[in-house]
Motif scaffolding. Structure first.
Motif, PDB file in Angstrom:
ATOM      1  N   CYS A  55      17.780  46.524  27.927  1.00 47.94           N
ATOM      2  CA  CYS A  55      18.430  45.530  27.066  1.00 47.94           C
ATOM      3  C   CYS A  55      17.525  45.092  25.931  1.00 47.94           C
ATOM      4  O   CYS A  55      17.961  44.966  24.781  1.00 47.94           O
ATOM      5  N   PHE A  56      16.245  44.861  26.236  1.00 47.93           N
ATOM      6  CA  PHE A  56      15.314  44.434  25.198  1.00 47.93           C
ATOM      7  C   PHE A  56      15.133  45.518  24.134  1.00 47.93           C
ATOM      8  O   PHE A  56      14.917  45.218  22.968  1.00 47.93           O
ATOM      9  N   SER A  57      15.226  46.786  24.531  1.00 50.03           N
ATOM     10  CA  SER A  57      15.091  47.871  23.551  1.00 50.03           C
ATOM     11  C   SER A  57      16.253  47.873  22.566  1.00 50.03           C
ATOM     12  O   SER A  57      16.133  48.353  21.445  1.00 50.03           O
ATOM     13  N   LYS A  58      17.390  47.300  23.008  1.00 49.73           N
ATOM     14  CA  LYS A  58      18.575  47.199  22.148  1.00 49.73           C
ATOM     15  C   LYS A  58      18.709  45.809  21.532  1.00 49.73           C
ATOM     16  O   LYS A  58      19.720  45.480  20.924  1.00 49.73           O
ATOM     17  N   LYS A  59      17.650  44.997  21.712  1.00 51.93           N
ATOM     18  CA  LYS A  59      17.634  43.611  21.228  1.00 51.93           C
ATOM     19  C   LYS A  59      18.788  42.798  21.813  1.00 51.93           C
ATOM     20  O   LYS A  59      19.428  42.006  21.119  1.00 51.93           O
ATOM     21  N   ASN A  60      19.052  43.007  23.090  1.00 49.69           N
ATOM     22  CA  ASN A  60      20.027  42.200  23.820  1.00 49.69           C
ATOM     23  C   ASN A  60      19.268  41.304  24.790  1.00 49.69           C
ATOM     24  O   ASN A  60      18.325  41.751  25.446  1.00 49.69           O
ATOM     25  N   ALA A  61      19.677  40.043  24.881  1.00 50.00           N
ATOM     26  CA  ALA A  61      19.025  39.116  25.804  1.00 50.00           C
ATOM     27  C   ALA A  61      19.982  38.003  26.186  1.00 50.00           C
ATOM     28  O   ALA A  61      20.890  37.669  25.424  1.00 50.00           O
ATOM     29  N   THR A  62      19.791  37.457  27.372  1.00 46.75           N
ATOM     30  CA  THR A  62      20.581  36.313  27.822  1.00 46.75           C
ATOM     31  C   THR A  62      19.667  35.096  27.810  1.00 46.75           C
ATOM     32  O   THR A  62      18.710  35.018  28.581  1.00 46.75           O
ATOM     33  N   PHE A  63      19.950  34.170  26.918  1.00 41.56           N
ATOM     34  CA  PHE A  63      19.079  33.018  26.732  1.00 41.56           C
ATOM     35  C   PHE A  63      19.245  32.007  27.855  1.00 41.56           C
ATOM     36  O   PHE A  63      20.354  31.703  28.285  1.00 41.56           O
ATOM     37  N   LEU A  64      18.104  31.493  28.307  1.00 40.27           N
ATOM     38  CA  LEU A  64      18.066  30.519  29.389  1.00 40.27           C
ATOM     39  C   LEU A  64      17.740  29.155  28.797  1.00 40.27           C
ATOM     40  O   LEU A  64      16.618  28.918  28.350  1.00 40.27           O
ATOM     41  N   ILE A  65      18.723  28.265  28.773  1.00 40.39           N
ATOM     42  CA  ILE A  65      18.497  26.931  28.239  1.00 40.39           C
ATOM     43  C   ILE A  65      18.190  25.959  29.384  1.00 40.39           C
ATOM     44  O   ILE A  65      18.284  26.322  30.551  1.00 40.39           O
ATOM     45  N   LEU A  66      17.793  24.743  29.022  1.00 39.77           N
ATOM     46  CA  LEU A  66      17.502  23.685  29.996  1.00 39.77           C
ATOM     47  C   LEU A  66      16.306  24.020  30.890  1.00 39.77           C
ATOM     48  O   LEU A  66      16.240  23.632  32.049  1.00 39.77           O
ATOM     49  N   GLY A  67      15.358  24.766  30.318  1.00 34.82           N
ATOM     50  CA  GLY A  67      14.139  25.071  31.045  1.00 34.82           C
ATOM     51  C   GLY A  67      14.263  26.260  31.976  1.00 34.82           C
ATOM     52  O   GLY A  67      15.310  26.900  32.061  1.00 34.82           O
ATOM     53  N   ALA A  68      13.182  26.546  32.682  1.00 32.60           N
ATOM     54  CA  ALA A  68      13.137  27.713  33.570  1.00 32.60           C
ATOM     55  C   ALA A  68      12.917  27.317  35.021  1.00 32.60           C
ATOM     56  O   ALA A  68      12.488  28.133  35.832  1.00 32.60           O
ATOM     57  N   ILE A  69      13.199  26.046  35.353  1.00 32.20           N
ATOM     58  CA  ILE A  69      13.030  25.574  36.729  1.00 32.20           C
ATOM     59  C   ILE A  69      14.380  25.118  37.281  1.00 32.20           C
ATOM     60  O   ILE A  69      15.070  24.292  36.676  1.00 32.20           O
ATOM     61  N   CYS A  70      14.762  25.661  38.422  1.00 29.82           N
ATOM     62  CA  CYS A  70      16.049  25.377  39.040  1.00 29.82           C
ATOM     63  C   CYS A  70      15.898  24.302  40.116  1.00 29.82           C
ATOM     64  O   CYS A  70      14.875  24.235  40.799  1.00 29.82           O
ATOM     65  N   THR A  71      16.927  23.473  40.271  1.00 33.85           N
ATOM     66  CA  THR A  71      16.890  22.427  41.304  1.00 33.85           C
ATOM     67  C   THR A  71      17.388  22.932  42.652  1.00 33.85           C
ATOM     68  O   THR A  71      17.403  22.190  43.632  1.00 33.85           O
ATOM     69  N   ARG A  72      17.822  24.171  42.713  1.00 36.68           N
ATOM     70  CA  ARG A  72      18.271  24.754  43.977  1.00 36.68           C
ATOM     71  C   ARG A  72      17.324  25.891  44.375  1.00 36.68           C
ATOM     72  O   ARG A  72      16.622  26.435  43.532  1.00 36.68           O
ATOM     73  N   ARG A  73      17.351  26.259  45.643  1.00 35.93           N
ATOM     74  CA  ARG A  73      16.460  27.311  46.124  1.00 35.93           C
ATOM     75  C   ARG A  73      17.283  28.402  46.813  1.00 35.93           C
ATOM     76  O   ARG A  73      17.257  28.547  48.036  1.00 35.93           O
ATOM     77  N   CYS A  74      18.007  29.169  46.022  1.00 35.82           N
ATOM     78  CA  CYS A  74      18.818  30.251  46.578  1.00 35.82           C
ATOM     79  C   CYS A  74      17.892  31.375  47.045  1.00 35.82           C
ATOM     80  O   CYS A  74      16.921  31.708  46.358  1.00 35.82           O
ATOM     81  N   SER A  75      18.207  31.966  48.176  1.00 34.26           N
ATOM     82  CA  SER A  75      17.288  32.924  48.801  1.00 34.26           C
ATOM     83  C   SER A  75      17.395  34.344  48.245  1.00 34.26           C
ATOM     84  O   SER A  75      16.789  35.265  48.790  1.00 34.26           O
ATOM     85  N   TYR A  76      18.122  34.517  47.149  1.00 40.61           N
ATOM     86  CA  TYR A  76      18.218  35.831  46.521  1.00 40.61           C
ATOM     87  C   TYR A  76      17.712  35.820  45.081  1.00 40.61           C
ATOM     88  O   TYR A  76      17.597  36.869  44.455  1.00 40.61           O
ATOM     89  N   CYS A  77      17.413  34.643  44.550  1.00 41.39           N
ATOM     90  CA  CYS A  77      17.146  34.492  43.112  1.00 41.39           C
ATOM     91  C   CYS A  77      15.679  34.220  42.833  1.00 41.39           C
ATOM     92  O   CYS A  77      15.048  33.398  43.508  1.00 41.39           O
ATOM     93  N   ASN A  78      15.133  34.866  41.806  1.00 38.44           N
ATOM     94  CA  ASN A  78      13.718  34.771  41.480  1.00 38.44           C
ATOM     95  C   ASN A  78      13.369  33.604  40.561  1.00 38.44           C
ATOM     96  O   ASN A  78      12.199  33.339  40.321  1.00 38.44           O
ATOM     97  N   VAL A  79      14.364  32.904  40.038  1.00 41.17           N
ATOM     98  CA  VAL A  79      14.080  31.784  39.142  1.00 41.17           C
ATOM     99  C   VAL A  79      13.308  30.706  39.915  1.00 41.17           C
ATOM    100  O   VAL A  79      13.647  30.363  41.045  1.00 41.17           O
ATOM    101  N   ALA A  80      12.263  30.172  39.287  1.00 45.37           N
ATOM    102  CA  ALA A  80      11.415  29.165  39.934  1.00 45.37           C
ATOM    103  C   ALA A  80      12.207  27.911  40.285  1.00 45.37           C
ATOM    104  O   ALA A  80      13.144  27.536  39.570  1.00 45.37           O
TER     105      ALA A  80
END
Length: 292
Positions: A55-80
């Motif tokens: 995706c980055f080679s094609k200049k495609n990206a999904t923007f993450l707003i509201l910071g990079a820290i999640c208030t939940r702890r899902c057991s499949y997701c790598n987001v902090a």
């Protein structure tokens, strides 16, 4: 490949041939630097998406707003996870600046869950979208939102933001919902239903499902039926890949032929567009859903 063989492969960390994707590190490094200069996050980086270099080679990206820290702890997701910072007012312009720099015609915006905010971050989604459309009226925006804990006012904000596509991921079948901390299957269905009812008629709704967590075909079909009952238009189906050994284990590497089968079943049910393949993710090739 039998289920027993699939489990063994998962435990040994070996992937089948169809999951061996060529990476393009040069393109990724260039995009990483551009985003760092602007000061914006992407879910591609934070979630360690396997499609990132493509995706980055094609200049495609999904923007993450509201910071990079999640208030939940899902057991499949790598987001902090942890205690997030306050809302960054500057990111409204930062996202628009990034869209301009990348010359994007189709933009996907998402966020971590922000249960610490009264509106779950809905106002920021609306402001970011409206600013992009004000500065770049020919650009289309897709929003991928958390559930906002079902808050109707928050859903109204994003539904009337001007976004072309409104997404909320159902992720998995009801039996496996323990992996989605603080989430509820019926509530997620209601989010999609309310988005459809509140948004302009031409706005499309979208969701995504992971496979390989131990779900059955029958369970997948029941979820598809539920999604069609709430008017969901677009569907993404992809293989779950554990970010590391600390996360949910992969139970099965689903064959490409099964993904094709799921796609046909979904289309026969009335979904307008379906991406279903091992490397499909909710935002992967997102522009194709609307024919861009």
């Amino acid at each position: 490949m039998t289920m027993r063989e699939n489990i063994k492969n998962s435990e040994n960390g070996r992937k089948p041939q169809w999951l061996r994707k060529k990476l393009q590190f040069g393109a990724q490094k260039q995009m990483d630097q551009l985003l760092k200069n602007v000061g914006i996050h992407t879910i591609c980086q934070e979630a360690k998406c396997p499609n990132i270099s493509e995706c980055f080679s094609k200049k495609n990206a999904t923007f993450l707003i509201l910071g990079a820290i999640c208030t939940r702890r899902c057991s499949y997701c790598n987001v902090a996870t942890g205690k997030p910072l306050g809302v960054n007012e500057k990111e409204i312009e930062q996202v628009t600046t990034s869209v301009k720099a990348l010359e994007l015609k189709y933009v996907v915006i998402t966020s971590p869950a922000r249960d610490d905010l009264k509106d779950g971050g809905a106002k920021q989604f609306s402001l970011v979208t409206k600013n992009i459309l004000k500065e770049l009226p020919n650009t289309k925006v897709e929003l991928l939102i958390p559930d906002f804990q079902g808050n109707l006012d928050s859903l109204k904000l994003v539904a009337n933001s001007g976004a072309t596509v409104l997404g909320h991921n159902i992720e998995t079948v009801p039996r496996l919902y323990k992996i989605r901390k603080a989430a509820n299957y019926k509530r997620s269905l209601q989010v999609l239903k309310k988005l459809k009812a509140l948004a302009p008629k031409e706005t499309k709704t979208k969701t995504a499902l992971m496979v390989g967590l131990g779900e059955s075909q029958e369970e997948m079909i029941e979820v598809m039926k539920d999604l069609r009952e709430v008017g969901c238009d677009y569907l993404s189906i992809g293989q779950y890949l554990a970010p590391s050994n600390e996360y949910e284990k992969v139970v099965e590497y689903v064959r490409p032929s099964q993904f094709e089968k799921y796609k046909q079943i979904a289309l026969d049910m009335g979904f307008e567009f379906v991406h279903s393949s091992p490397y499909t993710r909710s935002s992967y090739l997102a522009h194709e859903y609307v024919g861009e």
